[in-house]
Design an enzyme around this catalytic site. Sequence first.
Site, PDB file in Angstrom:
ATOM      1  N   THR A 131       1.231  -1.053   0.403  1.00  0.00           N
ATOM      2  CA  THR A 131       0.162   0.606  -0.090  1.00  0.00           C
ATOM      3  C   THR A 131       0.997   1.491   0.363  1.00  0.00           C
ATOM      4  O   THR A 131       1.589   1.292   0.776  1.00  0.00           O
ATOM      5  CB  THR A 131      -0.550  -0.025   1.599  1.00  0.00           C
TER       6      THR A 131
ATOM      7  N   TRP B 245     -12.899  22.751  11.478  1.00  0.00           N
ATOM      8  CA  TRP B 245     -12.007  21.671  10.472  1.00  0.00           C
ATOM      9  C   TRP B 245     -13.569  21.986   9.561  1.00  0.00           C
ATOM     10  O   TRP B 245     -14.861  21.862   8.898  1.00  0.00           O
ATOM     11  CB  TRP B 245     -12.644  20.202  11.114  1.00  0.00           C
TER      12      TRP B 245
ATOM     13  N   GLU C 252      -5.523  -2.836   2.694  1.00  0.00           N
ATOM     14  CA  GLU C 252      -5.831  -3.377   4.236  1.00  0.00           C
ATOM     15  C   GLU C 252      -6.234  -4.308   4.654  1.00  0.00           C
ATOM     16  O   GLU C 252      -7.482  -5.461   5.028  1.00  0.00           O
ATOM     17  CB  GLU C 252      -5.612  -3.174   5.423  1.00  0.00           C
TER      18      GLU C 252
ATOM     19  N   LYS D  71      -8.234  22.563   7.963  1.00  0.00           N
ATOM     20  CA  LYS D  71      -8.428  23.050   9.239  1.00  0.00           C
ATOM     21  C   LYS D  71      -8.373  24.519   9.098  1.00  0.00           C
ATOM     22  O   LYS D  71      -7.227  25.248   9.023  1.00  0.00           O
ATOM     23  CB  LYS D  71      -7.007  22.815  10.105  1.00  0.00           C
TER      24      LYS D  71
END
Lengths: 554, 554
Positions: A195, A456, A341, A451
């Site tokens: 990955t 956010w 994964e 941010k």
Amino acid sequence: MSYTIIDGFPSTSGDNYPLNTSSIIRGAAQTYPEVEIVSRQIDGTLFRYNYGQAYKRIQKLANALKRLGVKPGDRIGVMEWNTYRHFELYFAISGIGAVVLQMNLRLSPVDLSYVTNHSEARFIFVGDSLLPNIEGIADKLETVEGFVVITDQNLGDIKTNLPSLKSYEVLLEEEAAEFEWPMINENSAYSACYTTGTTGKPKGVYYSHRCIYVHTMMMTSSLRLGLTDVIMQTVPMFHGQGWGVWFCAPLVGAKLVFTGRYTMETTDILVDLMISEKVTFNNGAPAIFMPMLEYIRTLPEKPDFTGLRMISGATEPPLSMMRGYWNLGKAEVIHAYGATETTPIVLMNRFKPTIKGWTQEQEWANQSKQGLPVIGLDLKVIAPDGKQVPTDGETVGEILIRGPWITTSYYNDSRTPDCFDENGYWKSGDAATIDEHGYVKITDRFKDVIKSGGEWISSIDLENAIMSHDDVIEACVIGIAHPQWQERPLALVVLRDTAKETVSKEDILGIIGDHFAKWQLPDDVIFLDKLPKTGVGKFDKKLARSQYKDFYSE
Amino acid sequence: MSYTIIDGFPSTSGDNYPLNTSSIIRGAAQTYPEVEIVSRQIDGTLFRYNYGQAYKRIQKLANALKRLGVKPGDRIGVMEWNTYRHFELYFAISGIGAVVLQMNLRLSPVDLSYVTNHSEARFIFVGDSLLPNIEGIADKLETVEGFVVITDQNLGDIKTNLPSLKSYEVLLEEEAAEFEWPMINENSAYSACYTTGTTGKPKGVYYSHRCIYVHTMMMTSSLRLGLTDVIMQTVPMFHGQGWGVWFCAPLVGAKLVFTGRYTMETTDILVDLMISEKVTFNNGAPAIFMPMLEYIRTLPEKPDFTGLRMISGATEPPLSMMRGYWNLGKAEVIHAYGATETTPIVLMNRFKPTIKGWTQEQEWANQSKQGLPVIGLDLKVIAPDGKQVPTDGETVGEILIRGPWITTSYYNDSRTPDCFDENGYWKSGDAATIDEHGYVKITDRFKDVIKSGGEWISSIDLENAIMSHDDVIEACVIGIAHPQWQERPLALVVLRDTAKETVSKEDILGIIGDHFAKWQLPDDVIFLDKLPKTGVGKFDKKLARSQYKDFYSE
């Protein structure tokens, strides 16, 4: 990892019979020998054979591998387009107990040689059109003893400086079409994929036989794949196993179509192949499905895609795209979520007939979510305090997952402890909500959240809003350092050719203005001809951020 | 058992995450909480709840079992109709690591007490209407410490002499609806069923968690079950786990319908339930499906069974019956084959669109075969010399099977070595052919083949031919000792009421005469009101042979 496994009463069932990949292809050859496999070749012609014939060649290849000296446990690199020979290699290599190392041709040479050396691959099988990718790293490879070129040409006609070169077809020619498959410990690796999702060197995930076996069964169940389906493998099989879709075909006896070589610029090929082979199931990403739809719009006769399902990953499928396919015979774009994964399927967006009372608009909005957890996994969305978030579709947390097809470590990698929690859950790094009906929506990558002034901002929400504009093909929003606000959003947008002269920054901000607070809107919009992408076709935000890092400071 | 399992390269995938039944019901509660479960009660009313509510009760039941003192590994007998509480018991008992002992109410008292003692069951859960079956053997039970009655009544209103009686609902009342499921070694038993197929005492098959998990996934894949389905559980869950069909429903989010109590005489109930709940998938045997069709024929308005699939086992479904359902909206009767030892699905008759050029008659004839091996098993048809028979659809051999959901021994039973070969295959005792397309046809049980004058006569072929007569409901052909020919066939036939005065022995032999050699025809035909059946609804040929053993000698 700290959970305890307790013993109950002994069973009498066949638990020492291992779940092996060979039993799937052996079964397909017995039960569906006449079912067709179609593979598009470099010259555009179609190669056709069937499971019975494929199985004979897979047995020949298994014998050839043994003659080459391949032993159980060896890692064997494979770099090839989606072809019938790639299919053969997966089954033969894993069938004898060795491991298919997936070699992603979109990796940088540095990463590709790292991956090959880290896995200590002994041989590499490479398609003739891909030889330059291997030649470029050949002098860096520390463990590779020989190369096999996957080709229809004579070996003598191939110009390459690779040493110890052999020809795939010549290897097969000499072998018997019978092979006694060993029983392999099902926890042994069948394939490996590295990955590249985060910073640093690629991390190795080694999938077991058991993992792909159970994943394949889950996938055929979840998607209702069956022997009347025609499955087209579009996602490259050299990464994340192509989402394991092609593996479902022999399990259910479905006809299997391999796309061969294509690029983002030649997705027309895929549409033509879907029409001519009457494909009912496909997999890909919006980056592929969008230009395919563009091409379909130019066709004088619209294809009838009744019953078609297309599983779509990597990024959120734009509603306009989902509607575009729906209008071609209720073709369903099924949003799904996973990662290297996770083998990869974790979430899948299936419509539940049990949910009553939604308007059509609500149903469409729901379709854009990543979907429902497939059965068999433990999936949690965890707030910073470690507790599960309420199922309100609003509270954001991180997705944690464990289960029979989720990795529990990275091979030989010191970063493992950082990526898993103490109960064996993999920490996805994805921010998400979960609603009362069980649908999960990814709101952002934690590292992609912007941010701004202590608040956010979701880059994904902004991207989706911008992409709802009819003239926008793609959009990517990144956080750029800002002297006053810490970070501020910047939008990178690709317009349709016909709109390049007419659509302005104000138009873009105008259509999204109603849906966001003023401080959430990008400070600027940059129009590009194409967006930077990663090797697996995702927006390369890391690259984009570095390209524009001083944009708000200058 | 003698095969070797080799180790390859270690994987990183989640192989220490066990395949447990609890993960299926936990997943269903998370992903499909609002999907309905309907359960027909003794008084004919329908109980309704959903997976979310069921999961809460299952967690309460798990707590209750712990409070009762049930420990991982304990065997717990369950005798109950197909109800939602039976469903809860399977998940709660297996979820805490104990074992559901399936108590078949059609077993003789001698066999039932043998089974309970052999498994050393500690508790028995029994439906209130079934109390007499347990009372009749209570004084023979050596290990049972207590009984729980599954009832809506107050415990005080139940008349029984069973000691230490508790009420299912009272047990649940006191418990919390939260339970932390243990991780259970997947090779531990989740349920046990004793097979009565052959002579001697019943033999115990103990299914593991892994076995039912993989079997369920295979079944949902093979049958394309999905969340738009409505699955009705008709086969009794107290034997062979009801073929595992009900287990598929939570895996795919399908609505689940439990039949409750019914008998061979009250199959009308099943038809009414299928119509009112819009059932799309059902399971059963011709012994059930035939009278159901009879009832449907009397309905003024024929039901629309479009999309219905009915999996049919035990005996070969008569063509006339399959055609009867097909005429109600192309409802498919899917012939399947398995046994207690095989969890049970081994063969399933799916139509392959890849087979071209068959006439409709050929397609129908093919439907009567037991079908294609499902993927994942090693299935061989073996001639007496130990070699596989050719795939010619003619040569007869014995079916041998091994795989992830096939038993490899009988629990604590000295007969184990006789029933398995040296490579771990279970010897089915069934005689079969396999054809070029992979379809397997059972021609007989080896012990039911009729040996006449040095030749073999297939009792099943004769039965099917006789049952093709419009006025025949059921037929069974047995071999009876004969002074001259060793054995000769005798046919036992049940006629439709309307035909009892008009159809003669000559009529029966007349319609089958063209298809058999003269010496293969039964010497006689006996008309009966019903045929002797075993506890699981198969023709009881052992009993029939003993009843008529002197028929040709007298």
